[in-house]
Write a protein that holds these residues in place. Structure first.
Motif, short mmCIF file in Angstrom:
data_model
loop_
_atom_site.label_atom_id
_atom_site.label_comp_id
_atom_site.label_asym_id
_atom_site.label_seq_id
_atom_site.Cartn_x
_atom_site.Cartn_y
_atom_site.Cartn_z
N MET A 122 60.48 -63.85 -73.50
CA MET A 122 61.77 -64.41 -73.15
C MET A 122 62.18 -65.39 -74.23
N GLU A 123 63.43 -65.37 -74.54
CA GLU A 123 63.89 -66.18 -75.64
C GLU A 123 64.51 -67.51 -75.21
N THR A 124 65.14 -67.56 -74.08
CA THR A 124 65.84 -68.79 -73.67
C THR A 124 65.56 -69.08 -72.21
N ASN A 125 65.96 -70.28 -71.82
CA ASN A 125 65.85 -70.64 -70.40
C ASN A 125 66.71 -69.74 -69.54
N GLN A 126 67.83 -69.26 -70.09
CA GLN A 126 68.69 -68.35 -69.33
C GLN A 126 67.96 -67.04 -69.06
N TYR A 156 64.76 -66.68 -68.78
CA TYR A 156 63.74 -67.03 -67.78
C TYR A 156 64.38 -67.10 -66.40
N SER A 157 65.53 -67.73 -66.33
CA SER A 157 66.24 -67.87 -65.06
C SER A 157 66.66 -66.51 -64.51
N GLU A 158 67.10 -65.61 -65.39
CA GLU A 158 67.49 -64.27 -64.95
C GLU A 158 66.30 -63.50 -64.40
N VAL A 159 65.16 -63.62 -65.04
CA VAL A 159 63.95 -62.94 -64.56
C VAL A 159 63.56 -63.47 -63.19
N LEU A 160 63.61 -64.78 -63.01
CA LEU A 160 63.27 -65.37 -61.71
C LEU A 160 64.26 -64.92 -60.64
N SER A 161 65.52 -64.81 -60.99
CA SER A 161 66.52 -64.31 -60.03
C SER A 161 66.22 -62.87 -59.65
N ASP A 162 65.80 -62.07 -60.63
CA ASP A 162 65.43 -60.69 -60.34
C ASP A 162 64.25 -60.64 -59.38
N PHE A 163 63.24 -61.48 -59.63
CA PHE A 163 62.09 -61.53 -58.74
C PHE A 163 62.51 -61.97 -57.34
N GLN A 164 63.39 -62.95 -57.25
CA GLN A 164 63.85 -63.42 -55.94
C GLN A 164 64.54 -62.29 -55.19
N ALA A 165 65.33 -61.49 -55.89
CA ALA A 165 66.01 -60.35 -55.25
C ALA A 165 64.99 -59.32 -54.78
N ILE A 166 63.94 -59.09 -55.58
CA ILE A 166 62.90 -58.14 -55.18
C ILE A 166 62.17 -58.63 -53.93
#
Length: 73
Positions: A1-5, A7-17
């Motif tokens: 991951m390159e940026t905090n954004q 990282y945040s998108e990945v965490l949002s994806d996990f939350q949706a899963i």
């Protein structure tokens, strides 16, 4: 991951899963007394904490056991 954004998108994806998994658990007839978004965020935070403690006494196993026990009540 390159940026905090990223990282945040990945965490949002996990939350949706996690939310989708909880909804499927409800469809199977299990009584889910928790709000899916809150549980999803809790699962992400707990999982990340367990990952950070990987060098200790297998925290991921404890995390998994606790979550399964709570969701099956």
């Amino acid at each position: 991951m390159e940026t905090n954004q990223d990282y945040s998108e990945v965490l949002s994806d996990f939350q949706a899963i996690f939310k989708e998994c909880l909804l499927k658990v409800e469809e199977q007839g299990f009584n889910n007394q928790f709000e899916e978004n809150i549980v999803g965020l809790f699962l992400i935070n707990s999982w990340l904490g367990a990952l950070l403690r990987m060098e200790s006494n297998n925290p991921l196993e404890g995390f998994k056991d606790f979550i399964i026990q709570q969701l099956s009540n």
